[in-house]
Design an enzyme around this catalytic site. Structure first.
Site, PDB file in Angstrom:
ATOM      1  N   CYS A 125     -61.853  39.270   9.555  1.00  0.00           N
ATOM      2  CA  CYS A 125     -62.489  40.091   8.535  1.00  0.00           C
ATOM      3  C   CYS A 125     -62.892  39.238   7.330  1.00  0.00           C
ATOM      4  O   CYS A 125     -63.862  38.490   7.408  1.00  0.00           O
ATOM      5  CB  CYS A 125     -61.574  41.262   8.163  1.00  0.00           C
ATOM      6  SG  CYS A 125     -62.495  42.648   7.478  1.00  0.00           S
ATOM      7  N   HIS A 133     -60.500  43.874  12.961  1.00  0.00           N
ATOM      8  CA  HIS A 133     -59.067  43.548  12.931  1.00  0.00           C
ATOM      9  C   HIS A 133     -58.449  43.657  14.326  1.00  0.00           C
ATOM     10  O   HIS A 133     -57.860  44.690  14.667  1.00  0.00           O
ATOM     11  CB  HIS A 133     -58.339  44.497  11.973  1.00  0.00           C
ATOM     12  CG  HIS A 133     -58.652  44.231  10.536  1.00  0.00           C
ATOM     13  ND1 HIS A 133     -58.009  43.260   9.807  1.00  0.00           N
ATOM     14  CD2 HIS A 133     -59.572  44.761   9.708  1.00  0.00           C
ATOM     15  CE1 HIS A 133     -58.496  43.220   8.585  1.00  0.00           C
ATOM     16  NE2 HIS A 133     -59.459  44.129   8.500  1.00  0.00           N
ATOM     17  N   GLU A 144     -55.810  42.445  15.406  1.00  0.00           N
ATOM     18  CA  GLU A 144     -54.344  42.536  15.378  1.00  0.00           C
ATOM     19  C   GLU A 144     -53.866  43.974  15.521  1.00  0.00           C
ATOM     20  O   GLU A 144     -52.745  44.227  15.943  1.00  0.00           O
ATOM     21  CB  GLU A 144     -53.784  41.900  14.100  1.00  0.00           C
ATOM     22  CG  GLU A 144     -54.025  42.644  12.779  1.00  0.00           C
ATOM     23  CD  GLU A 144     -55.368  42.322  12.128  1.00  0.00           C
ATOM     24  OE1 GLU A 144     -56.304  41.908  12.842  1.00  0.00           O
ATOM     25  OE2 GLU A 144     -55.478  42.509  10.899  1.00  0.00           O
TER      26      GLU A 144
HETATM   27  N1  GLN Z   1     -63.097  42.362   1.253  1.00  0.00           N
HETATM   28  C1  GLN Z   1     -63.866  42.292   2.435  1.00  0.00           C
HETATM   29  C2  GLN Z   1     -64.753  43.518   2.620  1.00  0.00           C
HETATM   30  O1  GLN Z   1     -64.498  44.554   2.054  1.00  0.00           O
HETATM   31  C3  GLN Z   1     -62.987  42.104   3.664  1.00  0.00           C
HETATM   32  C4  GLN Z   1     -62.050  43.225   3.915  1.00  0.00           C
HETATM   33  C5  GLN Z   1     -60.952  42.880   4.888  1.00  0.00           C
HETATM   34  O2  GLN Z   1     -60.657  41.713   5.105  1.00  0.00           O
HETATM   35  N2  GLN Z   1     -60.313  43.875   5.466  1.00  0.00           N
HETATM   36  O3  GLN Z   1     -65.708  43.464   3.351  1.00  0.00           O
END
Ligand code: GLN
Length: 542
Positions: free
Chosen positions: A380, A514, A516
């Site tokens: 992410c 994600h 995970e």
């Molecule tokens: N801050 C980034 C976004 O909002 C990544 C978010 C995250 O890693 N869950 O896109």
């Protein structure tokens, strides 16, 4: 017939109610029953989405895009049953529903009160979407005796009556502390905690007693007689070296047998727990160790990366190695040459995150992994950092950044205000509420033929869970790909970059989602399995 097991906790918090519930779930599955787990949280936030991971640990996201309590992650990992929106409710959510109904006039002029309106709404949450299931396990967050748990306890007390003992059971998790100056285990806190429950009209049918040493038979009998519970239903829950051993340990202590006995179901046959035993054996006797540096921001509260730590362990299990995690605060890499500390690690992972602080250090960690050919996994925010690193250091775009940190010359990562989910368009406003305004939940991605991710997944299309506001801007694709980077996974409409990789690197993958969240000990996620396999190879080189 669906049976309901209500799980409360007493004495202190953090006794592992979530794991205990999840373990009971997997034991009932091993007995051939279908289960579903849910959690009721007594705080006023509508969901944990806006809560700081420092305070509350990670936000667990479901396929249908609910931002939920991290215990739902334990439930999924132990039972493999995918949770959804209906499986987590908070006081805030229940009150907002009741108040919205009141505003609409649905109560036809009645005085709206905690009892019966809030308690009825809680009962509805417990009972909905449970048709056809053998067991529903309902964990009540918080500790018995807290003011805010009262409506929940009242609601489950009523349900206990309505469903009758044939369909309802109450489990209570407590602590039996050892007082070293007296050289004794103390049962009094458990007695008091059960009294608190009895005061609100709930008589527990089973006590799960957390303890750091075996509880002698006479202490068990004492707890049973003071708390009005059968001795066999006082289950010692001893501290254990790995959470994967919890189902076996609770089974040996009689937990599933006593639950089945309560419901007058057969319990004589032994369930097959060999799949758990195999995992415990690997966890206890790994064939080696790999060191992974996790370069993030919330490294001082491990609960904020709960699923990530678990998924890395699962990757280790798949490769029969122990994964040693070095949690590194990225800010330290802002000092000149500090990133050299990463020398000798077998893999570098930059996890999800929010906000500008610490990003320079994360970008340094990406550069280190790319240049030194250390296996790299960006998740992410970690993928966004990898793209910015590429833009700044390889594509000669020093002004490249994310609009998350304010306006910039080259918004290589930016806010997207609409996207497709199936045939529908979802939208968000640039200045909208913080709660529930992210791209949330499962979305598909198409994987490029011949790419590393395609090989890792062994499939042309995948579904993974998202939780982010910003996206890598597809318009910079050609400029970035000219440096050697590849966009190897995209949303099916080709608009949203989902995966990046460097083909000339041993293992360098960034993903916008994600993974995970979907990894399980019994089914490790392929990306974590692949990342740890690459780290094992790296460990033979350094
Ligand atoms: N801050 C980034 C976004 O909002 C990544 C978010 C995250 O890693 N869950 O896109």
């Amino acid at each position: 017939m669906t049976r309901f097991v209500f799980i409360t906790g007493g004495v202190v918090s953090s006794l592992g109610k979530g794991i205990a519930s999840a373990a009971l779930g997997t034991l009932l599955q091993a007995r051939g029953y279908s289960v579903r787990l849910r959690k009721l949280d007594p705080y006023l936030n509508v969901d944990p989405g806006t809560m700081s991971p420092y305070q509350h640990g990670e936000v667990y996201v479901t396929d249908d895009g609910a931002e939920t309590d991290l215990d739902l992650g334990h439930y999924e990992r132990f039972t493999g049953v995918a949770a959804n929106k209906a499986d987590n409710a908070t006081t805030g959510k229940i009150y907002s529903e009741v108040i919205a109904k009141e505003r609409r006039g649905d109560y036809l002029g009645a005085t709206v009160q905690v009892i019966p309106h809030i308690t009825d709404a809680i009962k509805e949450v417990v009972l909905r979407q449970t048709e056809g299931l053998d067991f529903v396990l309902v964990e009540i967050g918080g500790t018995v005796g807290d003011i805010e748990s009262l409506p929940f306890l009242e609601a489950i007390r009523q349900l206990g009556n309505e469903l009758t003992p044939a369909r309802a059971m109450f489990l209570h998790l407590t602590l039996v502390p050892y007082i070293s100056s007296a050289g004794e285990l103390k049962t009094k806190p458990t007695q008091h905690s059960v009294k608190e429950l009895q005061n609100v009209g709930i008589q527990p049918n089973m006590l799960i007693c957390r303890c750091d040493r075996p509880i002698p038979e006479n202490e068990r009998r004492k707890i049973a007689s003071f708390c009005n519970v059968r001795t066999e239903a006082v289950i010692p829950a001893l501290d254990i070296d790995t959470i994967y051993a919890v189902p076996i340990s609770y089974h040996e202590a009689g937990m599933d047998r006593e639950v089945l006995r309560h419901f007058q179901l057969p319990f004589e046959d032994e369930p097959d727990l060999s799949h758990w035993q195999r995992i415990v054996d690997i966890a206890r006797q790994p064939e080696g160790t790999v060191r992974i540096a996790v370069v993030g921001k919330y490294t001082n509260l491990l609960d904020s990366y709960k699923s990530l730590a678990e998924a890395l362990t699962h990757g280790g299990i798949a490769n029969r190695v122990r994964v040693q995690l070095d949690w590194v605060d990225s800010e330290i890499f802002e000092q000149p040459n500090a990133v050299e500390q990463l020398d000798g690690v077998h893999g570098i992972l930059v996890p999800g995150g929010f906000g500008e602080r610490g990003t320079i250090g994360k970008i340094e960690a990406v550069r280190f992994a790319r240049e030194r050919k250390v296996p790299f996994f960006g998740i992410c925010f970690g993928m966004q950092m990898a793209v910015i690193e590429c833009a700044r250091n390889l594509a000669n775009l020093p002004g490249a950044s994310s609009t998350e940190f304010g306006p910039c010359d080259i918004p290589i990562v930016g806010l997207l205000t609409e996207w497709a989910r199936g045939n529908e368009i979802e939208r968000r406003a640039a200045g909208g509420n913080l709660g529930g305004t992210m791209r949330l939940g499962a979305f598909p991605a198409a994987l490029t033929e011949g790419s590393l991710v395609r090989e890792v997944y062994g499939a042309p299309q995948i579904q993974e869970r998202h939780r982010h506001r910003y996206e890598v801007n597809i318009h910079y694709r050609d400029q970035l790909e000219a440096t050697g980077l590849r966009f190897s996974g995209l949303s099916p409409d080709g608009v949203l970059p989902e995966i990046i990789e460097y083909p000339d690197h041993p293992w360098f993958i960034g993903v916008q989602y994600h993974p995970e969240l979907k990894s399980k000990p019994l089914a490790p996620h392929p990306l974590f399995e692949g990342f740890i396999a690459a780290a094992v190879k790296q460990s033979r080189l350094v």
